[in-house]
Motif scaffolding. Sequence first.
Motif, PDB file in Angstrom:
ATOM      1  N   ASN A 115       2.402   1.826  -3.300  1.00 52.21           N
ATOM      2  CA  ASN A 115       1.434   2.267  -4.298  1.00 52.21           C
ATOM      3  C   ASN A 115       0.969   3.702  -4.081  1.00 52.21           C
ATOM      4  O   ASN A 115       0.839   4.471  -5.022  1.00 52.21           O
ATOM      5  CB  ASN A 115       0.248   1.299  -4.280  1.00 52.21           C
ATOM      6  N   TYR A 175      -4.784  -0.148  -8.753  1.00 56.81           N
ATOM      7  CA  TYR A 175      -4.556  -0.688  -7.411  1.00 56.81           C
ATOM      8  C   TYR A 175      -5.015   0.276  -6.322  1.00 56.81           C
ATOM      9  O   TYR A 175      -5.381  -0.129  -5.232  1.00 56.81           O
ATOM     10  CB  TYR A 175      -3.072  -0.994  -7.204  1.00 56.81           C
ATOM     11  N   ARG A 196       0.829  -1.215   0.000  1.00 53.99           N
ATOM     12  CA  ARG A 196       0.000   0.000   0.000  1.00 53.99           C
ATOM     13  C   ARG A 196       0.862   1.263   0.000  1.00 53.99           C
ATOM     14  O   ARG A 196       0.611   2.209  -0.735  1.00 53.99           O
ATOM     15  CB  ARG A 196      -0.903   0.044   1.242  1.00 53.99           C
TER      16      ARG A 196
END
Lengths: 227, 227
Positions: A82, A110, A79
Amino acid sequence: VVRLEEITKVYGSGDMAVHALAGVNLNIKKGEYCAIMGASGSGKSTMMNVIGCLDRPSAGRYYLENLDVSQLPEDDLARIRNLQIGFVFQQFHLLSQLSALDNVMLPMVYAGVSSRDRRDRAEDALIRVGLKDRMLNKPTQLSGGQQQRVAIARALVNRPVILLADEPTGALDSRTTQEVMELFSELHQAGIAVIMVTHEPDVARLTERIVWVKDGAILHNRLAPDD
Amino acid sequence: VVRLEEITKVYGSGDMAVHALAGVNLNIKKGEYCAIMGASGSGKSTMMNVIGCLDRPSAGRYYLENLDVSQLPEDDLARIRNLQIGFVFQQFHLLSQLSALDNVMLPMVYAGVSSRDRRDRAEDALIRVGLKDRMLNKPTQLSGGQQQRVAIARALVNRPVILLADEPTGALDSRTTQEVMELFSELHQAGIAVIMVTHEPDVARLTERIVWVKDGAILHNRLAPDD
Ligand SMILES: Nc1ncnc2c1ncn2[C@@H]1O[C@H](COP(=O)(O)OP(=O)(O)OP(=O)(O)O)[C@@H](O)[C@H]1O
Ligand SMILES: Nc1ncnc2c1ncn2[C@@H]1O[C@H](COP(=O)(O)OP(=O)(O)OP(=O)(O)O)[C@@H](O)[C@H]1O
Ligand SMILES: [Mg+2]
Ligand SMILES: [Mg+2]
């Protein structure tokens, strides 16, 4: 925002061991604009991979926004990679079966960005790096410098707080380099920390600070341009 | 030694057509040292691929040592590529499953060089580009600049008459760049024609002649360094 303490990275073992990083200590403040320079093989990309949460160090601690990254599970790291970090790779790593536009949209898939916003943001980013007429080309249908610019566009679309750019102008002519540098400068003005590996003094000169790497360690910190 | 006449290369068709090369005329003499510069996407790599017999033009004639290349069968082209031309690719194109040493030895396998000579020459070339301690590493175990140097070593081992180098110092720091430039200079002294795409003025300055490319055509020929 980035704090590395005694980071080491060793490949192999025994007398075959390569100390790619040998005790790196580095502090990067929120919104700082920093160039990383050093000889080929000195450890710059390895250090960038650790900062970008793509590689775990062999030893040492890495605090990203005061969170000890080594304690985080893989999902959290994914996470963070990203949403908080944008990475322009030295070798681009574009997906060859996808068009430039699809490559740039992928990180937003994503992140759960709506399909309309994905398209708008990806198109804007590609126009910004001068690729308005090349959006539907696949990487094999693009020049080296065009591929590099797709990689740059892709790193920006999730509006990261940290941009890591490993030799982002290596394949670019001087005019395109200037345009990319203006883009990075705007991101810096907007509060994004920009950490850029470069071997070009004219590019490094535009940052606030130059960090020199030698044999896997930070040689000295100094303020840009030539102190 | 290289003569391009009205070379064009078109991708796609109709109004989607991209004229990567739009009537290139170029003469390169035996043993000349020539830099090719121009904006990202201007056609430099495409032109290099035509000169290197890796790509056939859409139109025009290419004479390599006075032989019309377009009339040659594929086998002859493959021999020419292997024995007469050394190519350092912009994206390196090393084989990831082979070590640096094996990558550098491969062109000599096709040339029928004995296995002892292959090993000696490959080791010498790798030592010459500063990779003495990295010969057994695979490309994924090498830094960007180290991979670039393996690609340079590989281009030299069959002792070609023409060396084509597409941005050969793009991933190299200034000191390593200098070492590679000294190597190219020696090759030039030995009578090899060196044709090098670069976007770095300091590198171009070391050649005898700078050719500028713009929108798929030669803009003008001028003698280095700044006339
Ligand atoms: N297969 C293809 N299909 C469509 N267009 C292509 C294809 N291959 C290359 N092109 C286009 O041809 C043009 C010239 O490409 P080329 O790779 O020769 O540029 P270059 O001068 O080497 O650029 P750089 O400095 O960025 O490496 C580019 O605009 C590119 O988008
Ligand atoms: N998987 C691996 N196994 C063994 N050695 C490795 C591996 N990966 C990297 N290295 C070595 O670690 C060292 C540092 O590599 P790194 O890619 O960080 O260098 P760099 O400073 O980015 O160089 P460049 O400027 O050439 O890109 C190099 O000497 C390299 O050979
Ligand atoms: Mg690197
Ligand atoms: Mg190119």
